[in-house]
Scaffold this active site. Structure first.
Site, PDB file in Angstrom:
ATOM      1  N   PRO A  16      42.842  32.989  42.399  1.00 21.62           N
ATOM      2  CA  PRO A  16      42.102  32.633  43.141  1.00 21.62           C
ATOM      3  C   PRO A  16      40.946  31.784  42.638  1.00 21.62           C
ATOM      4  CG  PRO A  16      42.196  35.055  42.920  1.00 21.62           C
ATOM      5  CD  PRO A  16      43.134  34.389  42.151  1.00 21.62           C
ATOM      6  N   HIS A  18      37.585  30.713  41.346  1.00 23.40           N
ATOM      7  CA  HIS A  18      36.288  31.362  40.666  1.00 23.40           C
ATOM      8  C   HIS A  18      35.135  30.823  41.314  1.00 23.40           C
ATOM      9  CE1 HIS A  18      33.628  32.638  37.557  1.00 23.40           C
ATOM     10  NE2 HIS A  18      35.030  33.473  37.169  1.00 23.40           N
ATOM     11  N   SER A 266      33.000  37.855  37.788  1.00 27.14           N
ATOM     12  CA  SER A 266      34.427  38.146  37.991  1.00 27.14           C
ATOM     13  C   SER A 266      35.160  37.303  39.282  1.00 27.14           C
ATOM     14  CB  SER A 266      34.818  39.620  38.300  1.00 27.14           C
ATOM     15  OG  SER A 266      34.906  39.866  39.280  1.00 27.14           O
ATOM     16  N   LYS A 267      36.150  37.040  39.527  1.00 26.07           N
ATOM     17  CA  LYS A 267      36.866  36.313  40.486  1.00 26.07           C
ATOM     18  C   LYS A 267      36.820  37.293  41.657  1.00 26.07           C
ATOM     19  CE  LYS A 267      40.142  33.514  38.096  1.00 26.07           C
ATOM     20  NZ  LYS A 267      41.306  32.988  37.779  1.00 26.07           N
ATOM     21  N   ARG A 268      36.632  38.630  41.939  1.00 21.44           N
ATOM     22  CA  ARG A 268      36.382  39.443  42.693  1.00 21.44           C
ATOM     23  C   ARG A 268      35.070  39.738  43.209  1.00 21.44           C
ATOM     24  NH1 ARG A 268      39.579  40.323  39.304  1.00 21.44           N
ATOM     25  NH2 ARG A 268      41.392  39.734  39.327  1.00 21.44           N
TER      26      ARG A 268
END
Ligand code: GLU
Length: 268
Positions: A16, A18, A266-268
């Site tokens: 995903p 960033h 973080s990407k999340r």
């Protein structure tokens, strides 16, 4: 006549997008648009081991959702197509050959096991193994700088695995300019001989990125600060390819960190 401003966002489809990536794309877009320039989206998919199915489409959708529409991309090819690096392999091959012919690059036949041995051996002695002028011609490493032309040729013809490495210069202080960081000096003796072509026949990020930025007439490279340490290699590549006078300006953006300051958000 001054060149048309051209920026690019060059993500690798490894997952995903960033938040930091979206911000980089935003800065590239805004800078291009403010200067009546072009914003290019290039897919840097040369690392086959990190390829993630669907990641490319996700990136395209994300940028579209943010309203960051590229002027040129895989979906909107312009005069510099293709915009996916995996489709440009022949172009990189040609420049790798040029670098070898001009004495700026060489074939290296060292196996991962041998390199690992050297790394561990150095570590055990409190040192760091760097493949460069220190050791490339001292006989413990096998490359076209120590082999004869015939030996190199016969190894390649026999199907031995090899990589192509950049021959980084010795005893030089390299001066770089970064729009954000200002003037930077670097001692070339600490640089490793970066791999330009991998044993799987794909170029590495370093070679593909420089060749494409040049051919796509990029004037400003705006990217995350994690790439600052690669910039000396990139400047050397521009120089070795004879493109120094058209080298883009560099602007390395500070990273977006986690609220506690430890690592990237973080990407999340
Ligand atoms: N492919 C690199 C990345 O994934 C691009 C870095 C650059 O902009 O030069 O971030």
């Amino acid at each position: 006549m001054s060149r048309k401003i051209r920026t690019r966002f060059a993500p690798s489809p490894t997952g995903p997008l960033h938040m930091g990536g979206v911000r980089t794309a935003l800065y590239c877009y805004l800078f291009a648009k403010k200067n009546n320039g072009d914003f290019i989206l290039r897919v840097e998919d040369t690392d086959q081991t990190r390829f993630v199915e669907g990641a490319e489409a996700y990136i395209f959708n994300c940028l579209a959702w943010c309203g960051l529409e590229p002027d040129e991309s895989v979906l909107k090819p312009g005069e510099h197509a293709p915009y996916r690096q995996s489709e440009r392999k022949a172009i990189y091959c040609q420049y790798a050959q040029q670098l070898i012919q001009d004495g700026h690059a060489y074939y290296a036949f060292d196996t991962p096991e041998v390199l690992d041995f050297h790394r561990k051996d150095h570590e055990a002695n409190g040192k760091t193994f760097i493949y460069n002028w220190h050791n490339r011609e001292k006989g413990r490493l096998v490359n076209s700088l120590v082999l004869t032309e015939e030996e190199t040729k016969s190894k390649i013809e026999a199907g031995e695995t090899y990589v192509i490495r950049f021959k980084s210069p010795q005893d030089e202080t390299l001066h770089l300019k970064d729009i954000i960081r200002g003037d930077i000096s670097i001692d070339t003796n600490v640089l490793d001989d970066k791999i330009l072509f991998k044993s799987d026949g794909m170029p590495t990020y370093h070679l593909a990125n420089i060749v494409d930025d040049h051919l796509m007439e990029i004037t400003h490279v705006i990217r995350g600060e994690e790439w600052l340490s690669s910039t000396p290699h990139h400047v050397l590549l521009y120089r070795s390819l004879g493109w120094e006078s058209q080298m883009p300006a560099f602007a390395h953006l500070p990273l977006i960190l986690r609220p506690n300051g430890k690592g990237k958000l973080s990407k999340r």
